[in-house]
Design an enzyme around this catalytic site. Structure first.
Site, PDB file in Angstrom:
ATOM      1  N   ASP A  54       0.824  -1.211   0.000  1.00 31.93           N
ATOM      2  CA  ASP A  54       0.000   0.000   0.000  1.00 31.93           C
ATOM      3  C   ASP A  54       0.853   1.253   0.000  1.00 31.93           C
ATOM      4  OD1 ASP A  54      -2.536  -0.894   0.102  1.00 31.93           O
ATOM      5  OD2 ASP A  54      -2.856  -0.509   2.227  1.00 31.93           O
ATOM      6  N   LYS A  76      -3.169   4.206  -2.933  1.00 32.18           N
ATOM      7  CA  LYS A  76      -3.437   5.538  -3.438  1.00 32.18           C
ATOM      8  C   LYS A  76      -2.176   6.373  -3.325  1.00 32.18           C
ATOM      9  CE  LYS A  76      -7.098   7.235  -1.493  1.00 32.18           C
ATOM     10  NZ  LYS A  76      -8.258   8.002  -1.049  1.00 32.18           N
ATOM     11  N   MET A 191      -6.542  10.174   9.319  1.00 29.32           N
ATOM     12  CA  MET A 191      -7.147  10.711   8.082  1.00 29.32           C
ATOM     13  C   MET A 191      -8.064  11.904   8.373  1.00 29.32           C
ATOM     14  SD  MET A 191      -7.972   7.144   6.106  1.00 29.32           S
ATOM     15  CE  MET A 191      -8.443   6.180   7.530  1.00 29.32           C
TER      16      MET A 191
HETATM   17  N1  SAH Z   1      -3.628   0.995   9.227  1.00 28.76           N
HETATM   18  C1  SAH Z   1      -2.926   2.244   9.464  1.00 28.76           C
HETATM   19  C2  SAH Z   1      -3.812   3.425   9.200  1.00 28.76           C
HETATM   20  C3  SAH Z   1      -4.179   3.576   7.739  1.00 28.76           C
HETATM   21  S1  SAH Z   1      -5.184   4.958   7.435  1.00 28.76           S
HETATM   22  C4  SAH Z   1      -2.364   2.240  10.878  1.00 28.76           C
HETATM   23  O1  SAH Z   1      -2.684   1.351  11.666  1.00 28.76           O
HETATM   24  O2  SAH Z   1      -1.578   3.118  11.202  1.00 28.76           O
HETATM   25  C5  SAH Z   1      -3.999   6.171   6.941  1.00 28.76           C
HETATM   26  C6  SAH Z   1      -3.812   7.191   8.029  1.00 28.76           C
HETATM   27  O3  SAH Z   1      -2.986   6.668   9.042  1.00 28.76           O
HETATM   28  C7  SAH Z   1      -3.122   8.457   7.598  1.00 28.76           C
HETATM   29  O4  SAH Z   1      -4.017   9.356   6.983  1.00 28.76           O
HETATM   30  C8  SAH Z   1      -2.639   8.988   8.925  1.00 28.76           C
HETATM   31  O5  SAH Z   1      -3.704   9.550   9.664  1.00 28.76           O
HETATM   32  C9  SAH Z   1      -2.230   7.693   9.621  1.00 28.76           C
HETATM   33  N2  SAH Z   1      -0.801   7.398   9.403  1.00 28.76           N
HETATM   34  C10 SAH Z   1      -0.300   6.285   8.879  1.00 28.76           C
HETATM   35  N3  SAH Z   1       1.056   6.329   8.888  1.00 28.76           N
HETATM   36  C11 SAH Z   1       1.399   7.508   9.450  1.00 28.76           C
HETATM   37  C12 SAH Z   1       2.626   8.145   9.755  1.00 28.76           C
HETATM   38  N4  SAH Z   1       3.812   7.579   9.496  1.00 28.76           N
HETATM   39  N5  SAH Z   1       2.582   9.359  10.336  1.00 28.76           N
HETATM   40  C13 SAH Z   1       1.411   9.952  10.646  1.00 28.76           C
HETATM   41  N6  SAH Z   1       0.224   9.398  10.371  1.00 28.76           N
HETATM   42  C14 SAH Z   1       0.203   8.189   9.788  1.00 28.76           C
END
Ligand code: SAH
Length: 288
Positions: A54, A76, A191
């Site tokens: 992803d 995306k 998000m």
């Molecule tokens: N499954 C992922 C979340 C996916 S949704 C998890 O458990 O972390 C995607 C969102 O995750 C982004 O829009 C942001 O809000 C957050 N996110 C994921 N990686 C990030 C990072 N390195 N720094 C800050 N926010 C992050």
């Protein structure tokens, strides 16, 4: 395939499973820092025939894939239209049925706002065997790198994880904002950048104080991580003024203040510790 996991300590590798052909491993890669991947994830990468990854999976971890593995992107990026979830699930099913070992690598934890549940259900429906490998989620591990513990006994006995984005790209109507505002001293948002003004207004309308501490952590755990310290009332404006975009995780609640004392990443690069009382003068609990 044991020789393929030679990058892992042999004693550890012997305790890890063999990746059987025709299986899908739904795997969390963690928030970015490669060191936050689990041993199961590394073990999967070292054996997979195909890695379907992803957006938000850091390139450096893809370099750990077995030589000769096919690395496919399904996510995306840069505003381009994203592949339909159904198409991704069908791809996983097709590859598994062709006898491949399929590592589905997702940012953070696959079962938290990661559509891992949807993919797993499709695999069940198709009769494809799978394993789930949880990962460090951005809303816990990412905040930890900003010096923010999502719970502290003196602040909160509950924490809410919410997404600022429903499947139509709107602020989720299914979230009971009043209940969250009243019941959850700490709120962690994924998000949420796009609708930040609307979300913070809903929380304040429901009684949350505009002066409540908040942090925005962008690119958490990565070398380019940036952290904005603000308040609930200042979140939207300050994030826009600082030019902070996605991916960012947001924490609202008094635990956000603890960063002032706990910014261990800043300390690594020489930032002077701040001597502020992280509890804002409130009493510490004495209970064991
Ligand atoms: N499954 C992922 C979340 C996916 S949704 C998890 O458990 O972390 C995607 C969102 O995750 C982004 O829009 C942001 O809000 C957050 N996110 C994921 N990686 C990030 C990072 N390195 N720094 C800050 N926010 C992050």
């Amino acid at each position: 395939m044991i020789e393929d996991v030679s990058a892992i300590e042999p004693a550890v590798a012997s305790a890890l499973p063999t990746f059987e052909p025709g299986w899908v491993w739904l795997t969390g890669a963690g928030p970015g820092d490669p060191g936050l991947m689990t041993l199961h994830a590394l073990n999967g990468l070292r054996q997979a025939d195909v890695v379907v990854y992803d957006a938000l999976v850091d390139d450096s971890v893809l370099g750990w894939a077995r030589a000769g593995a096919i690395i496919e992107y399904a996510g995306k990026r840069g505003g381009k239209p994203s592949p339909k979830q159904r198409d991704i699930s069908l791809k996983l099913i097709e590859l598994a049925r062709a006898g491949r070992r399929v590592l589905r690598l997702k940012g953070g934890d696959p079962f938290l706002f990661g559509r891992g549940g949807e993919e797993a259900l499709s695999l069940v429906e198709a009769g494809v065997p799978f394993r789930v490998i949880p990962g460090v989620t951005a809303g816990i591990g990412g905040l930890a790198y900003a010096g923010v513990p999502v719970t502290h006994r003196d602040v909160n006995q509950a924490v809410t994880f919410l997404t600022g984005h429903d499947r139509h790209g709107l602020t989720p109507a299914a979230v009971n904002w009043r209940a969250v505002a009243e019941g959850s001293p700490v709120i962690v948002m994924y998000m949420a950048m796009k609708h930040l003004g609307e979300i913070t207004a809903k929380l304040m309308d429901a009684g949350r104080d505009a002066t409540e501490p908040a942090v925005v952590v962008r690119d958490a755990t990565l070398p380019q991580m940036s952290v904005l310290e603000t308040t609930l009332g200042g979140l939207a404006e300050d994030a826009a003024a600082a030019g902070i975009g996605a991916p960012a995780v947001i924490c609202v609640g008094r635990v956000a203040l603890m960063r002032q004392a706990l910014d261990w990443v800043g300390a690594l690069s020489g930032a002077a510790p701040r001597a502020l009382d992280p509890l804002g003068g409130r009493e510490r609990s004495e209970a064991g």
